[in-house]
Design a protein around this motif. Sequence first.
Motif, mmCIF file in Angstrom:
data_model
loop_
_atom_site.group_PDB
_atom_site.id
_atom_site.type_symbol
_atom_site.label_atom_id
_atom_site.label_comp_id
_atom_site.label_asym_id
_atom_site.label_seq_id
_atom_site.Cartn_x
_atom_site.Cartn_y
_atom_site.Cartn_z
ATOM 1 N N ALA A 288 0.834 -1.203 0.000
ATOM 2 C CA ALA A 288 0.000 0.000 0.000
ATOM 3 C C ALA A 288 0.867 1.251 0.000
ATOM 4 C CB ALA A 288 -0.924 -0.009 1.222
ATOM 5 N N LEU A 289 1.944 1.217 0.779
ATOM 6 C CA LEU A 289 2.820 2.376 0.856
ATOM 7 C C LEU A 289 3.615 2.552 -0.435
ATOM 8 C CD1 LEU A 289 3.108 4.385 3.156
ATOM 9 C CD2 LEU A 289 5.196 3.228 3.847
ATOM 10 N N TRP A 290 3.990 1.448 -1.075
ATOM 11 C CA TRP A 290 4.679 1.539 -2.364
ATOM 12 C C TRP A 290 3.759 2.180 -3.407
ATOM 13 C CZ3 TRP A 290 7.260 -3.237 -5.234
ATOM 14 C CH2 TRP A 290 7.914 -2.774 -6.376
ATOM 15 N N LEU A 291 2.512 1.763 -3.442
ATOM 16 C CA LEU A 291 1.580 2.358 -4.394
ATOM 17 C C LEU A 291 1.383 3.844 -4.095
ATOM 18 C CD1 LEU A 291 -1.524 0.680 -5.883
ATOM 19 C CD2 LEU A 291 -1.673 3.048 -5.154
ATOM 20 N N THR A 432 -7.385 -1.815 -1.723
ATOM 21 C CA THR A 432 -8.525 -0.906 -1.824
ATOM 22 C C THR A 432 -8.057 0.515 -1.548
ATOM 23 O OG1 THR A 432 -9.128 -1.023 0.517
ATOM 24 C CG2 THR A 432 -10.025 -2.735 -0.956
ATOM 25 N N LEU A 433 -8.876 1.472 -1.938
ATOM 26 C CA LEU A 433 -8.550 2.874 -1.683
ATOM 27 C C LEU A 433 -8.403 3.135 -0.184
ATOM 28 C CD1 LEU A 433 -8.165 5.686 -2.983
ATOM 29 C CD2 LEU A 433 -10.619 6.069 -2.595
ATOM 30 N N GLY A 434 -9.283 2.541 0.595
ATOM 31 C CA GLY A 434 -9.210 2.734 2.040
ATOM 32 C C GLY A 434 -7.924 2.213 2.638
ATOM 33 N N GLU A 435 -7.427 1.076 2.135
ATOM 34 C CA GLU A 435 -6.189 0.502 2.661
ATOM 35 C C GLU A 435 -4.985 1.379 2.336
ATOM 36 O OE1 GLU A 435 -7.248 -4.285 2.529
ATOM 37 O OE2 GLU A 435 -6.531 -3.257 0.717
ATOM 38 N N VAL A 436 -4.964 1.920 1.114
ATOM 39 C CA VAL A 436 -3.841 2.781 0.736
ATOM 40 C C VAL A 436 -3.848 4.061 1.554
ATOM 41 C CG1 VAL A 436 -2.781 4.093 -1.134
ATOM 42 C CG2 VAL A 436 -3.746 1.830 -1.591
ATOM 43 N N ASN A 437 -5.000 4.685 1.671
ATOM 44 C CA ASN A 437 -5.064 5.939 2.419
ATOM 45 C C ASN A 437 -4.830 5.731 3.908
ATOM 46 O OD1 ASN A 437 -5.436 7.574 0.199
ATOM 47 N ND2 ASN A 437 -7.674 7.439 0.267
ATOM 48 N N ALA A 438 -5.209 4.578 4.429
ATOM 49 C CA ALA A 438 -4.909 4.279 5.830
ATOM 50 C C ALA A 438 -3.401 4.144 6.032
ATOM 51 C CB ALA A 438 -5.624 2.998 6.256
ATOM 52 N N ALA A 439 -2.712 3.525 5.073
ATOM 53 C CA ALA A 439 -1.252 3.383 5.165
ATOM 54 C C ALA A 439 -0.573 4.750 5.079
ATOM 55 C CB ALA A 439 -0.742 2.470 4.058
ATOM 56 N N ILE A 440 -1.097 5.631 4.222
ATOM 57 C CA ILE A 440 -0.543 6.980 4.129
ATOM 58 C C ILE A 440 -0.687 7.703 5.470
ATOM 59 C CG2 ILE A 440 -0.867 9.260 3.078
ATOM 60 C CD1 ILE A 440 -1.725 7.787 0.499
ATOM 61 N N GLY A 441 -1.885 7.644 6.037
ATOM 62 C CA GLY A 441 -2.123 8.315 7.303
ATOM 63 C C GLY A 441 -1.305 7.754 8.451
#
Length: 513
Positions: A288-291, A432-441
């Motif tokens: 997720a963080l790589w993406l 999912t979008l939620g997983e990527v944004n959760a990793a960003i946060g």
Amino acid sequence: MRRRSSILLLALFLCAVVSCKSKKTAPAAPAPAPEPEAKVEVLLLPSQVDAVDFRILFLTGSVDDPAGKEGLTALTAELMAQGGTAGHDYPELLDLFYPMATEVDVQVDREMTVFTARVHRDHLDGFIPLLADVVTRPRFDAAAFTRLRTDAINSIEKGLRMTDDEQLGIQALDVWIHEGHPYGHLVEGTVHGLSFITLEDVKGHWGRVFTRDRLVVGMAGAVDEALASRMREAFASLPEKGAPKAVIEAVEPRDGIHVRIIEKDTASTVITLGYPLDVGRDHEDYHALWLAQSALGEHRQSSGRLFSTIREKRGLNYGDYAYIEPYVDHGSTTKPTLNIARKQHTFNVWIRSVPSENRLFALRLAFFALDRFIREGITEDELGRSRGFLDGYTRVFEESLDRRLGYALDDLFHGAEEPYLEAARTGFAGLTLGEVNAAIGKHMRIEDLMVVIVTKDGEALKSQIASGAQAEVHYHTEKPAEVLEQDRSIVSFDAGLTKASIEVIPVEQVFEK
């Protein structure tokens, strides 16, 4: 097997107890089992080609440099590769390699040193003894040692410090983030450390870290088990074991934003930002963080947010990129350098050279862009585009047999259960979008950033940053109204910096000790 071993141990224990009671004497302590001999580990990637790619990998690097002798591992490896062997001086070695159309190169990083070569299968009989001698019987030529040590010092004093501001900023940040850590000096060493290294130091270091228990022989192409056996025999004369491996502990982020301004007489300004990252390849948020990193700014690609915000819309520089793993840049390459695997990672943002008249604005723009990315996350459109891009782009990373071999060795280092790039593409597909944004946060932040700025008039910039003075931006072409409107928020963006968190150092001090 474990149950049978437990029963056997219990029986032996009971037998010992009975014997002790009957003889009324303490049983003799069993002799310790001898440790198994460290055998040469070989990794094979067979393929229907007529050449063999070699990656002779040692688990050693700058982390094994003794204090006060920073650069010893790199200098030792360079002398092995460019100093000749016990049987041939370096010019003779080159003459022998020439008709084989081959050479031996070396790459040194924090925890890995790798000797690389490629040769046609018809030349294996002549090449393997020479390759083995480079590693197992180095010449330790005094003249070559002096030349290579001088080259290493010049590469810092006259190269990195004077002619490559972008790499200066990147390397200075990496060293600063890891201050007090085994990663806390330049891989090539320091001017002071290199100056005090002797040829005897090199000879001793070779015996301590270029040992069989640290060695993996990687081969790809026209390879088989018979060749593997030949390589084990060829490297069997190396010392079995040497110094214990360095302990690599996690680096804690600093509290608050810190800025280090490297002052030098330069026409432009380079800005590099980062902090220690606790996400390795085995972390659940890694893909997720790589993406997210790709959406923010893939290396030398124009699709990221940073590139769009800083270069495309404002024309401030050539490019802007983000990284969640170390990226060794060799100029124009777009593929990651392999066999620089590390246990400790950093999150980095690279703002390429900007005109110094826009340096304060560029710094605030970088803070603004990162802050917005973290707060808002990515969109569904960015998710789809980044996923599709990475699915195809990562296939380019493994286009050659040698690169596949490099990835296989890195997988071995990381203890990967499946090939890295295959696992990544599977991981991207399921995000999912939620997983990527959760990793960003969870993992991206600006409040702990460490910033290195390479520029002139450092004290003046320090005063501007600390005072909160409004930044000026100078465009040489007209900009859309929406860009100018956004600039009104950027010129005074407050990242919470104080004068106490900003230092200015002359370039001559960087990598000195």
